[in-house]
Design an enzyme around this catalytic site. Structure first.
Site, PDB file in Angstrom:
ATOM      1  N   ASP A 162       0.832  -1.117   0.108  1.00 49.34           N
ATOM      2  CA  ASP A 162      -0.013   0.035   0.362  1.00 49.34           C
ATOM      3  C   ASP A 162       0.876   1.158  -0.085  1.00 49.34           C
ATOM      4  O   ASP A 162       2.068   1.319  -0.647  1.00 49.34           O
ATOM      5  CB  ASP A 162      -0.988  -0.046   1.134  1.00 49.34           C
TER       6      ASP A 162
ATOM      7  N   HIS B  49      -3.418   5.769   3.784  1.00 51.13           N
ATOM      8  CA  HIS B  49      -4.169   4.569   3.486  1.00 51.13           C
ATOM      9  C   HIS B  49      -3.531   3.471   3.858  1.00 51.13           C
ATOM     10  O   HIS B  49      -4.011   2.597   4.408  1.00 51.13           O
ATOM     11  CB  HIS B  49      -4.217   4.704   1.872  1.00 51.13           C
TER      12      HIS B  49
ATOM     13  N   ASN C 141     -14.266   0.912  -6.175  1.00 50.12           N
ATOM     14  CA  ASN C 141     -15.289   1.726  -5.602  1.00 50.12           C
ATOM     15  C   ASN C 141     -16.090   2.837  -6.543  1.00 50.12           C
ATOM     16  O   ASN C 141     -16.377   3.556  -6.158  1.00 50.12           O
ATOM     17  CB  ASN C 141     -14.711   2.635  -4.533  1.00 50.12           C
TER      18      ASN C 141
ATOM     19  N   SER D 215     -11.082  -0.733  -0.131  1.00 56.39           N
ATOM     20  CA  SER D 215     -10.096  -1.053   0.668  1.00 56.39           C
ATOM     21  C   SER D 215      -9.809  -1.195   2.119  1.00 56.39           C
ATOM     22  O   SER D 215      -9.103  -1.307   2.795  1.00 56.39           O
ATOM     23  CB  SER D 215      -9.225   0.449   0.333  1.00 56.39           C
TER      24      SER D 215
END
Lengths: 96, 415
Positions: B160, B192, B290, B363
């Site tokens: 990530d 994130h 998304n 996520s």
């Protein structure tokens, strides 16, 4: 993606070579000779940056027009142009 | 409509009192009600019955057939009513006194009057789950909060935006990290990665309750493959996978992706990499994406989650309904969602000074699944790769939602 511009001294020719980042997957049967496969790719214009030997992938760049030729190298099972990836957070404000 | 007498005309009814039909109805006391009433006529919904209602209440009545079968509640203004002939039901939009007047009429025994309710589409649990003092709603829904497993001895890779190594909730944890982004450290500027690591492997007792981490004793491997601007490339992600597989990570979480077009085949490179990872004992987990705007638009599962050998994770909300943004199984051959997990309003850690933040997205769902895989891997040390993936899918709790949206269902922790 990178454009390399080649200008000839006469000024009559101007050539644009578009280079793209690519990932080259190596077949199971070629794992043992992955460096030979990399060399064969280099001879077709592949600029070899790294070898992911655990998962059998070569990473580098090539002229966009050469991508199809890389697929013909014995031991190569797939060649793909890199994509940009983003984090997976929803594009909405968080709700606490 | 049932035969319940909820709101049935009572003894306090005042009868038709000659009020103007345009008088505004009282505001409903119960927020579940609209202020209008529905009336079941046991003798059916004829024009004659509508006429009797008009006489009893003073409301202007019309018939649903007058609207060519497309009548809506909005067609009844204050002081009006509409009769649904085929149903034998009338919808009345009048002052409660006007409706209560029905009780005074000679035919009161042939009527059932109920306040009109506000209805909504609901998940299997009408009451939404909520964070408690002990655990986030996500850990409750997935039964992580009651699991006796903690991910002990299992290596989990988070590929990530890096991690805040100074976060107090990770103090004392052995974290192996590596940046694959040019010129950068693993420090998480974007936030994130820290959030995802928190959901997958956050502590049992965080600095601020509730608990938000699924596998608090898992060994954390952080590969920074996404830059400080929140974007990265296939090459960096593949390098991160190679590193994680080489380090014996049983689970590799990738809460990232890019849009896959309708009909676009999945990546052959990633599919081979994922298959080899499974064979080496590493399960790849990826966020489904998304970009959907349900119910109108359902976007195909993102790359690389659309590869058959990568576990694609969709998101559910606290009602256990599908999250409005969660991408769905629109492309064949791996483009399906494999499993679902909580992904709306998910609390987790965040780089300092904020330290904690809630967020939504697939996520947030993907690290729930990654953590649960770590719990399953601890529970069954022989299960790795394909066997571990199968364990996860078998343990999922079915949801009354399309399989294309949630796959096997809601991920569940071993008990």
């Amino acid at each position: 993606m990178t454009d390399i511009v080649i200008s000839y001294p006469s000024g009559r020719w101007r050539c644009v070579v578009r280079r793209v980042k690519v990932a080259v997957a190596i077949g199971e049967d070629a794992f043992g000779r992955i460096q030979q496969v990399a060399e064969a790719c280099r001879q077709l214009g592949f600029e070899h940056e790294s070898t992911l030997s655990g998962v059998g992938v070569l990473v580098g760049s090539a002229a966009a027009d050469d991508v199809a030729r890389l697929r013909t190298v014995p031991g190569v099972t797939a060649v793909e142009v890199e994509r940009d990836l983003r984090h997976g957070r929803a594009p909405r404000p968080a709700r606490a | 409509m049932g035969e319940r007498d909820v709101g049935k005309v009572g003894a306090t009814a005042s009868g038709a009192d000659g009020r103007s039909p345009s008088a505004a109805p009282s505001r409903p006391v119960d927020p579940r009600h609209t202020g209008r009433h529905v009336v079941l006529l046991k003798d059916g919904g004829s024009r004659a019955a509508a006429e009797r209602l008009r006489n009893a209440t003073g409301l202007r009545m019309s018939m649903s057939s007058d609207f060519d079968g497309r009548v809506r509640g909005a067609h009844t203004a204050t002081g009006e009513g509409v009769m649904f002939e085929r149903l034998g039901v009338a919808l009345l939009h009048g002052d409660p006194d006007q409706v209560r007047a029905l009780a005074k009429g000679a035919g009161a025994r042939k009527l059932i009057v109920e306040p009109e309710r506000i209805v909504r589409v609901s998940g299997p649990w009408d009451d939404p789950l909520a964070d408690s003092e002990a655990a986030t709603w996500g850990l409750q829904a997935t039964r992580v909060a009651s699991s006796r497993f903690s991910g002990q001895g299992v290596r989990v890779a988070i590929l990530d935006t890096g991690i805040d190594l100074q976060h107090p909730d990770f103090a004392g944890r052995a974290i192996v990290s590596q940046s694959f982004v040019a010129g950068g450290t693993v420090a998480d500027v974007f936030g994130h990665g820290t959030q995802c690591a928190g959901v997958a492997c956050g502590p049992l007792n965080p600095g601020r309750p509730p608990r938000y981490g699924v596998a608090p004793d898992a060994e954390i491997y952080v590969g920074k493959v996404v830059g400080d601007d929140g974007s990265g490339t296939d090459g960096d992600v593949l390098a991160g996978i190679d590193w994680a597989v080489g380090n014996g990570c049983a689970v590799i979480c990738m809460a990232l992706g890019t849009t896959a077009r309708q009909g676009e085949p999945h990546s052959q490179v990633y599919e081979q990499v994922a298959a080899r990872s499974l064979a080496a004992g590493s399960v790849l987990v990826a966020a489904a994406g998304n970009q959907s705007q349900r119910p109108d638009t359902i976007v195909p599962v993102d790359h690389p989650a659309d590869c058959p050998s990568i576990l694609s994770v969709g998101a559910v909300d606290p009602h256990l309904g599908i999250a409005v943004f969660s991408n769905g199984g629109r492309n064949p051959d791996g483009g399906e969602v494999d499993i679902a997990a909580p992904g709306v309003a998910i609390l987790s850690c965040w780089p300092g000074p904020a330290l904690y933040q809630a967020a939504s997205g697939t996520s947030m769902a993907a690290p729930h699944v990654a953590g649960i895989l770590a719990l399953l891997a601890e529970a069954d040390p022989a299960a790795r790769g394909q066997a571990l993936r199968a364990l996860l899918l078998r343990a999922a709790s079915g949801l009354p939602l399309p399989a294309g949206d949630v796959g096997a269902g809601l991920a569940q922790a071993p008990q």
